[in-house]
Design a protein around this motif. Structure first.
Motif, PDB file in Angstrom:
ATOM      1  N   MET A  98      58.441  20.311 -11.032  1.00 44.58           N
ATOM      2  CA  MET A  98      57.785  20.889  -9.596  1.00 44.58           C
ATOM      3  C   MET A  98      57.313  19.860  -8.629  1.00 44.58           C
ATOM      4  O   MET A  98      57.831  20.043  -7.522  1.00 44.58           O
ATOM      5  CB  MET A  98      55.572  20.326  -9.605  1.00 44.58           C
ATOM      6  N   LEU A 137      58.922  20.880  -4.949  1.00 45.46           N
ATOM      7  CA  LEU A 137      58.198  20.191  -3.872  1.00 45.46           C
ATOM      8  C   LEU A 137      59.174  19.325  -2.725  1.00 45.46           C
ATOM      9  O   LEU A 137      59.072  19.369  -1.353  1.00 45.46           O
ATOM     10  CB  LEU A 137      57.212  19.466  -3.983  1.00 45.46           C
ATOM     11  N   LEU A 152      63.280  27.374   0.460  1.00 39.43           N
ATOM     12  CA  LEU A 152      62.976  28.911   0.080  1.00 39.43           C
ATOM     13  C   LEU A 152      62.603  28.808  -1.957  1.00 39.43           C
ATOM     14  O   LEU A 152      62.004  28.864  -2.124  1.00 39.43           O
ATOM     15  CB  LEU A 152      62.957  30.269   0.362  1.00 39.43           C
ATOM     16  N   LEU A 182      60.408  26.358  -3.146  1.00 41.93           N
ATOM     17  CA  LEU A 182      59.323  27.229  -3.574  1.00 41.93           C
ATOM     18  C   LEU A 182      59.174  28.057  -4.735  1.00 41.93           C
ATOM     19  O   LEU A 182      58.351  27.677  -5.262  1.00 41.93           O
ATOM     20  CB  LEU A 182      58.846  27.838  -2.306  1.00 41.93           C
ATOM     21  N   PHE A 241      59.220  25.737  -7.362  1.00 45.77           N
ATOM     22  CA  PHE A 241      57.861  25.086  -7.877  1.00 45.77           C
ATOM     23  C   PHE A 241      56.739  25.959  -8.112  1.00 45.77           C
ATOM     24  O   PHE A 241      56.155  25.547  -8.841  1.00 45.77           O
ATOM     25  CB  PHE A 241      56.958  24.928  -6.192  1.00 45.77           C
ATOM     26  N   GLN A 242      56.801  27.108  -7.572  1.00 44.81           N
ATOM     27  CA  GLN A 242      56.388  27.982  -8.551  1.00 44.81           C
ATOM     28  C   GLN A 242      56.162  28.862  -9.403  1.00 44.81           C
ATOM     29  O   GLN A 242      55.989  28.586 -10.552  1.00 44.81           O
ATOM     30  CB  GLN A 242      55.746  29.124  -7.633  1.00 44.81           C
ATOM     31  N   VAL A 281      54.971  26.215 -12.475  1.00 41.35           N
ATOM     32  CA  VAL A 281      53.773  26.279 -12.648  1.00 41.35           C
ATOM     33  C   VAL A 281      53.169  27.387 -14.204  1.00 41.35           C
ATOM     34  O   VAL A 281      52.315  27.591 -15.210  1.00 41.35           O
ATOM     35  CB  VAL A 281      52.498  27.094 -11.734  1.00 41.35           C
ATOM     36  N   LEU A 316      53.418  25.666 -17.336  1.00 43.40           N
ATOM     37  CA  LEU A 316      52.885  24.987 -17.112  1.00 43.40           C
ATOM     38  C   LEU A 316      51.740  26.197 -18.245  1.00 43.40           C
ATOM     39  O   LEU A 316      51.091  25.574 -19.507  1.00 43.40           O
ATOM     40  CB  LEU A 316      51.617  24.860 -16.114  1.00 43.40           C
ATOM     41  N   TYR A 317      51.541  26.886 -17.128  1.00 43.29           N
ATOM     42  CA  TYR A 317      50.438  28.261 -18.346  1.00 43.29           C
ATOM     43  C   TYR A 317      50.944  28.576 -20.016  1.00 43.29           C
ATOM     44  O   TYR A 317      50.029  28.530 -20.435  1.00 43.29           O
ATOM     45  CB  TYR A 317      50.405  29.400 -17.141  1.00 43.29           C
ATOM     46  N   MET A 339      50.613  34.770 -16.086  1.00 42.09           N
ATOM     47  CA  MET A 339      51.872  34.485 -15.047  1.00 42.09           C
ATOM     48  C   MET A 339      52.381  35.603 -15.242  1.00 42.09           C
ATOM     49  O   MET A 339      53.488  35.553 -14.208  1.00 42.09           O
ATOM     50  CB  MET A 339      52.504  33.596 -16.590  1.00 42.09           C
ATOM     51  N   THR A 367      51.002  38.154 -14.219  1.00 38.40           N
ATOM     52  CA  THR A 367      50.642  37.754 -12.154  1.00 38.40           C
ATOM     53  C   THR A 367      51.185  37.457 -11.496  1.00 38.40           C
ATOM     54  O   THR A 367      51.848  37.830 -10.471  1.00 38.40           O
ATOM     55  CB  THR A 367      49.218  38.127 -12.548  1.00 38.40           C
ATOM     56  N   ALA A 368      51.775  36.488 -11.892  1.00 36.34           N
ATOM     57  CA  ALA A 368      52.152  35.026 -11.250  1.00 36.34           C
ATOM     58  C   ALA A 368      53.576  35.590 -10.524  1.00 36.34           C
ATOM     59  O   ALA A 368      54.690  34.876  -9.337  1.00 36.34           O
ATOM     60  CB  ALA A 368      51.560  33.462 -11.656  1.00 36.34           C
ATOM     61  N   VAL A 388      53.584  37.801  -8.092  1.00 36.29           N
ATOM     62  CA  VAL A 388      52.800  36.555  -6.141  1.00 36.29           C
ATOM     63  C   VAL A 388      54.454  35.667  -6.288  1.00 36.29           C
ATOM     64  O   VAL A 388      54.774  36.309  -5.275  1.00 36.29           O
ATOM     65  CB  VAL A 388      52.174  35.619  -6.926  1.00 36.29           C
ATOM     66  N   ALA A 414      56.869  38.699  -4.835  1.00 36.40           N
ATOM     67  CA  ALA A 414      56.838  38.850  -3.392  1.00 36.40           C
ATOM     68  C   ALA A 414      56.555  37.807  -2.722  1.00 36.40           C
ATOM     69  O   ALA A 414      56.944  38.130  -1.325  1.00 36.40           O
ATOM     70  CB  ALA A 414      54.889  39.253  -3.960  1.00 36.40           C
ATOM     71  N   THR A 415      56.283  36.216  -2.667  1.00 34.47           N
ATOM     72  CA  THR A 415      57.017  35.183  -1.742  1.00 34.47           C
ATOM     73  C   THR A 415      58.161  35.143  -0.992  1.00 34.47           C
ATOM     74  O   THR A 415      57.874  35.526  -0.401  1.00 34.47           O
ATOM     75  CB  THR A 415      56.079  33.852  -2.254  1.00 34.47           C
TER      76      THR A 415
END
Lengths: 156, 491, 504
Positions: free
Chosen positions: A16, A20, A33, A36, A39-40, A43, A46-47, A83, A85-86, A89, A92-93
């Protein structure tokens, strides 16, 4: 809570922070990017880590010779599902971000943040200068006009 | 039918979005988008006016805490009604300026707009923590694309900067939700708040709240996290900036309220974590720094954007009091500012469509040429300042009473002193409109007459903001009920 | 019911008038006829409320049940408000006639906007006069500020813009920062904002914080121009003279002192202030303002600026009356609202007539003007006498009552009043005396119109023949001058109207 037991959480933190740092420090948009995404992704780790139960199996309903097993230790499936879904996301980002970078590259001829910022700054300054010049010219011409108008008014 | 209202107000815009893309017709796409927003608004208003207590809707028939629950309380219905109504206003008649921004890309524009509306509405109505994140990202992703559709190339960099900060904020929210789930084992709001008592002394719980607060703080543009806002608001197409100014930060504010009140509980957040002591100074700085920056902006939309940063300061200040009166004031100001700022952005859009430039000095002397638009700006500006007789005064009064009831008269003075800065930036525009001579050598106006589509929606919103300032009973009573049911005598 | 209707009619007429004026904008004669008739009708409507108020049946009108939670938008006509409304509404038609003459003679631009804003200002002034609670008062107080802003900045020159900034900055800044804070605090402490005889604060606010609250109220009413917040008034003199006359001698400034009087009487209560001495500091500040403003007026050569500083000084008399909280002082302060209004509007009418007719703005240019404009200068003399407080003018009675009140408080205050009257003689009387008894300047220097901008390159011939002012200006200023005299003989009616304020 020794390091080996929770190494995955430490990995999350390291990933992370690396991500960052890249987002903040690197001037290139594509690298930003990448940071980024990193970074995502951290997570997600983590989950998944928090859903894990030591010694647990996959949360699949197992039958032993036709009868269900009385007790099964399984990991929590919900974080994994979340996750999914994450991940969507995140993709897509990244897609939107890359599309924007392409457009920026087309519009500015560069995908370096400092170059683009400099171009933007010049554009704003040019607009300001134009406006100031316009105002000055307008003042000059309206001053003479007002003068004439005032004289006219007093005579009337 | 009426029991399905909570999901309908999300589904209608969500499903209309692909429809717009498939139909591929410029005019039709605008009509569909308008209808979808209007239907969503009807659903929200019906729900808001007929509900007698919080409405719970089990999605797909699964019982709450197993499946996903939609949960609309008075405050949620109020915010949903505001969001969908403002969406309708921002997009319906549409100034020619707002339409020209996106010529040739209408269906993508309207599809993204509808997705954004659906995302925001979804955030408001859902009672599930992870759903909040999903809808947050739906609205954010569509917002990035919408901002990028702005006319100038600077819109692209504004959108990308927003994307970086917004994604960081969204991911923070995701981490916070994860930690919260880790501590309570549930994502349902009601279940979380029931279980969090047992774990509220643990550090992980503190960290979960911190991540949620910072993440939402970025999206809400709380003071040091506001850098994305001026660029996004001033570069986006006009319909988008009008819509975002009225809704995006408001929904995030409502989310923050829910995190504080519904998930973690007021007593924990304010007595154990002393959240108010962090938020209060930031709010004060935002009130002054935002308004001060607004004074020096060369363009009308940037001025309004910085004013929004200042106004967010009032919202967070109200929350930082940690009392029911503060919550009441915050919710009132949410509505008041949403109506006022959208009206002002729409008027700005109309002006910019006329002169073809958003620099303030291009408006010199236009007060006489466009008397109605200018008068509308003055009235909206007065509401922004909080002059009595406008809805901005009603909320400012509530804020003052909340602050005084908290025994902090010096805070009341600071609030009023900062609204003097609003006087300065509003009357800076007024002076340009009425006192400067029209630029003698100005480039010709883009067009001579303002079409009615450009000022009617703005005019209606201005009338609402003035009318509700005098007949303030309706919003005041509704919001008081909402604050009471949300707060529920928590402290 | 009919009384409520009466209040509604009195308030509604100026708004209707403003709308009609806007509609009739293209035809100046119709427009000015509408303004004048509306003014007369408004005065009649206000006067129709008088018998009920004297009889102690206070007309009430509630428009909105809850403008703020628990606070209605409502009006109640009590004696003080009646007096202020009568003064404002009575002088409006007179000023309308004067303004019609002035604007045409002076070739002003945007005359329709002028008359519309004028009517709206009167509407706001009546709203302040009739306000039944602090919230309503505050609402109309801000409306008045905003409605007069376009009038102050009427010429839309950079100078007007600067004056507008000071005007709005001080009036709005003080009202938002201090008055609103005071009102919010009052509501928080007392739980009501109604005007109640005897006050609402007793027992709700600590004695130690009463002076601070009073200060917030007094300085929140920036329109009262109490030093050091007086700068806006001289600045506002860039407005056309009818605005200076009606608004900056009567409606706006009196709104400030009226609000202070009303707050002292109905929010604090005279007994509370007397018992706690919370207003002692205010006596000091008012005295300082009276003397300093008079001294500054001495130094002003510009006629309107001198009158403006005189106004600041005279307003402080009324504040002083409120601060002394003795019955005589309150009555004197109330009466002074009326007498100073009529006197000062006469002086401004004369100043405007001189500007338009003789093109003179400085006191030093007025030598010998009395021969050309005898009626104007005679009216100026009467107005001056009234401001100074010499018989046979109304001003003498209000000063007398104030002096009686001061004698109860302290001999120093009596000394202040005497000294300031002497100063008044010094800065006002020389003007008519020079006009009548000095010879006109021998060599007509081409330097007139300092404050008049850019007319020197073609100029009016300095000695160009002019006689008396235009009749549309002459008649109003004569009327108000007669009014000064009449108030000398009929002031007991005003005092009788106000008596219930001090006899609970």
């Amino acid at each position: 809570m020794t390091l080996p037991n929770v190494w995955n959480y430490w990995a999350v933190v390291v990933l992370m922070m690396v991500g960052l740092y890249i987002v903040i420090a690197k001037p290139n948009y594509v690298k930003k990017l990448m940071g980024l995404s990193l970074f995502q992704v951290s997570v997600i780790m983590l989950y998944v880590s928090m859903g894990r139960v030591t010694g647990g199996t996959a949360p699949i309903y197992i039958l032993d010779d036709g009868a269900p097993r009385p007790f099964v230790l399984y990991t929590n499936p919900v974080p994994h599902v979340l996750m999914l879904t994450a991940i969507v996301v995140g993709i897509a980002t990244t897609a939107v971000g890359l599309a924007l970078v392409v457009r920026i590259r087309e519009a500015y001829g560069s995908s370096e943040e400092d170059v683009v910022a400099e171009l933007d700054r010049r554009e704003v300054e040019a607009a300001n200068a134009l406006a100031a010049q316009r105002a000055a010219e307008s003042d000059a011409s309206s001053a003479t006009a007002a003068h004439a108008g005032a004289s006219h008014e007093e005579h009337a | 039918m009426s029991e399905h209202l909570p999901i309908l107000m999300v589904l209608v815009p969500l499903l209309s979005a692909p429809l717009v893309v498939f139909i591929k017709h410029r005019k039709a796409s605008r009509v569909i988008a308008t209808l979808a927003c209007a239907l969503s608004a009807c659903a929200a208003w019906t729900l808001a006016l007929q509900m007698s207590s919080a409405v719970s809707y089990p999605l797909g028939g699964w019982r709450p805490a197993i499946g996903i629950e939609l949960r609309v309380d008075f405050a949620g219905a109020y915010v949903a009604a505001i969001v969908s109504t403002i969406a309708t206003f921002a997009i319906s008649l549409g100034t020619r300026g707002t339409r020209e921004d996106v010529v040739g890309r209408e269906m993508f524009f309207y599809a993204a707009f509808l997705m954004c509306v659906a995302g925001l509405m979804g955030m408001v109505v859902t009672g599930d923590a992870f759903n909040v994140f999903v809808f947050l990202e739906i609205s954010s992703l569509s917002t990035y694309t919408l901002v990028a559709m702005g006319k100038e190339r600077r819109a692209l960099t504004a959108a990308l900067n927003y994307l970086f900060l917004g994604t960081l904020g969204g991911t923070f929210v995701l981490i916070g939700i994860g930690l919260m789930y880790q501590m309570t084992g549930t994502l349902n709001a009601a279940a979380v708040s029931a279980r969090i008592r047992e774990v509220e002394h643990l550090r992980t719980t503190h960290v979960a709240f911190a991540f949620l607060a910072v993440g939402l703080g970025i999206k809400l543009a709380v003071f040091p996290l506001h850098q994305w806002l001026p660029g996004a608001y001033s570069q986006a197409p006009h319909a988008v900036s009008s819509f975002l100014a009225g809704t995006a930060t408001k929904v995030m504010y409502f989310q923050l309220i829910r995190v504080v009140v519904s998930f973690f509980g007021v007593a924990y957040v304010f007595d154990t974590l002393h959240f108010g002591d962090f938020l209060l100074p930031l709010s004060l700085v935002a009130m002054f720094a935002g308004s001060l920056s607004a004074i020096f902006q060369p363009s009308l939309r940037r001025l309004l954007a910085y004013s929004s940063i200042g106004q967010v300061g009032y919202l967070t200040l109200a929350l930082s009091l940690g009392t029911e009166a503060g919550l009441n004031a915050g919710l009132l100001h949410l509505g008041a500012h949403a109506v006022t700022k959208t009206a002002l952005f729409l008027i700005a859009a109309a002006f910019i469509a006329q002169v073809g430039d958003d620099r303030l000095d291009r408006l010199s002397g236009l007060g006489k040429r466009y008397p109605l638009l200018s008068l509308g700006f003055v009235l909206g500006g007065l509401s922004l300042i909080g002059v009595p007789g406008t809805v901005g005064f009603v909320s400012k009064w509530a804020l003052l009473e909340a602050v005084l009831a908290g025994g902090r008269p010096w805070l009341a003075f600071l609030i009023l002193a900062s609204s003097m800065l609003a006087v300065v930036y509003v009357f800076r525009v007024v002076e340009v409109l009425y006192f400067r001579a029209p630029l003698a050598n100005a480039p010709p106006l883009a067009r001579e007459r303002a079409d009615w589509g450009s000022w009617v929606p703005a005019g209606l919103l201005v009338l609402v903001s003035v009318g509700l300032g005098v007949w303030s009973e309706l919003p005041s009573e509704y919001v008081a009920t909402a604050a009471q049911s949300l707060f529920g005598g928590a402290r | 019911m009919s009384q409520s209707l009466g209040v509604g009619v009195a308030l509604g007429l100026p708004v209707v008038g403003a709308a009609l004026v806007a509609l009739a904008g293209k035809r100046p004669n119709v427009r000015e006829a509408v303004t004048g008739l509306t003014g007369l009708a408004t005065f009649v409507a206000v006067a129709a409320l008088y018998p009920a108020v004297v009889a102690g049946r206070l007309p009430e009108l509630q428009l909105v049940e809850a403008m703020l939670p628990g606070v209605p938008l409502m009006f109640r006509v009590e004696p003080l408000g009646m007096l202020y409304a009568l003064v404002a509404a009575g002088l409006w038609p007179v000023t309308s006639a004067y303004a019609a003459g002035y604007l045409r003679e002076h070739h002003e631009q945007n005359q329709t906007r002028f008359f519309v804003c004028f009517a709206l200002s009167i509407f706001a002034a009546l709203g302040i006069a009739f306000a039944g609670n602090l919230a309503t008062l505050f609402l109309f107080y801000e409306v008045l500020t905003l409605a007069t802003f376009p009038l102050v900045t009427h010429h839309q020159t950079p100078e007007a813009q600067r004056a507008g900034r000071v005007y709005l900055g001080i009036l709005m800044g003080t009202s938002v920062c201090f008055l609103l804070l005071a009102i919010a605090f009052t509501y928080y402490a007392a739980g009501t904002l109604d005007f109640v005889p005897g006050g609402i604060l007793r027992g709700h606010v600590a004695t130690s914080s009463l002076p601070l609250l009073l200060a917030l109220f007094v300085y929140g009413c920036g329109k009262a121009a109490l030093m050091p917040l007086h700068r806006w008034l001289p600045n506002a003199m860039v407005a056309p003279t009818p605005v200076s006359a009606l608004l900056h001698a009567v409606a706006v400034v009196k709104a400030g002192v009226f609000a202070i009087l009303k707050i002292v009487v109905y929010v604090f209560g005279l007994d509370l202030l007397r018992d706690t001495g919370a207003s002692d500091w205010l006596m000091f500040m008012a005295s300082v303002t009276i003397l300093l403003a008079s001294l500054i007026a001495f130094k002003q050569d510009n006629l309107k600026a001198r009158l403006a500083y005189s106004t600041i000084s005279q307003l402080a008399y009324i504040v002083l009356g409120a601060a002394m909280v003795t019955p005589d002082a309150i009555l004197g302060g109330g009466l002074h609202i009326a007498t100073h209004a009529v006197g000062k509007i006469t002086l401004f009418f004369c100043a405007g007539a001189i500007i338009v007719t003789a093109h003179k703005t400085e006191v030093s240019q007025l030598d010998g003007l009395g021969k050309k404009m005898p009626i104007t200068m005679a009216a100026f003399l009467i107005g001056s006498l009234s401001i100074i407080g010499l018989p046979p003018t109304g001003g003498s009675w209000s000063k007398w009552l104030l002096a009686l009140g001061a004698a109860e408080q302290s001999p120093v205050l009596v000394g202040v009043l005497m000294l300031s009257s002497l100063l008044g003689i010094g800065y006002l009387l020389p003007i008519p005396l020079r006009a009548f008894f000095f010879d006109p300047p021998a060599s007509p220097a081409r330097e007139h119109g300092h404050g008049h901008g850019h007319d020197h390159d073609h100029g009016h011939a300095q000695d160009h023949e002019h006689g008396e002012a235009h009749p549309l200006m002459l008649v109003p200023l004569s009327l108000t001058a007669v009014g000064c005299l009449l108030l000398f003989f009929y002031s007991q009616h005003v005092v009788a109207l106000l008596r219930p304020l001090v006899t609970p």
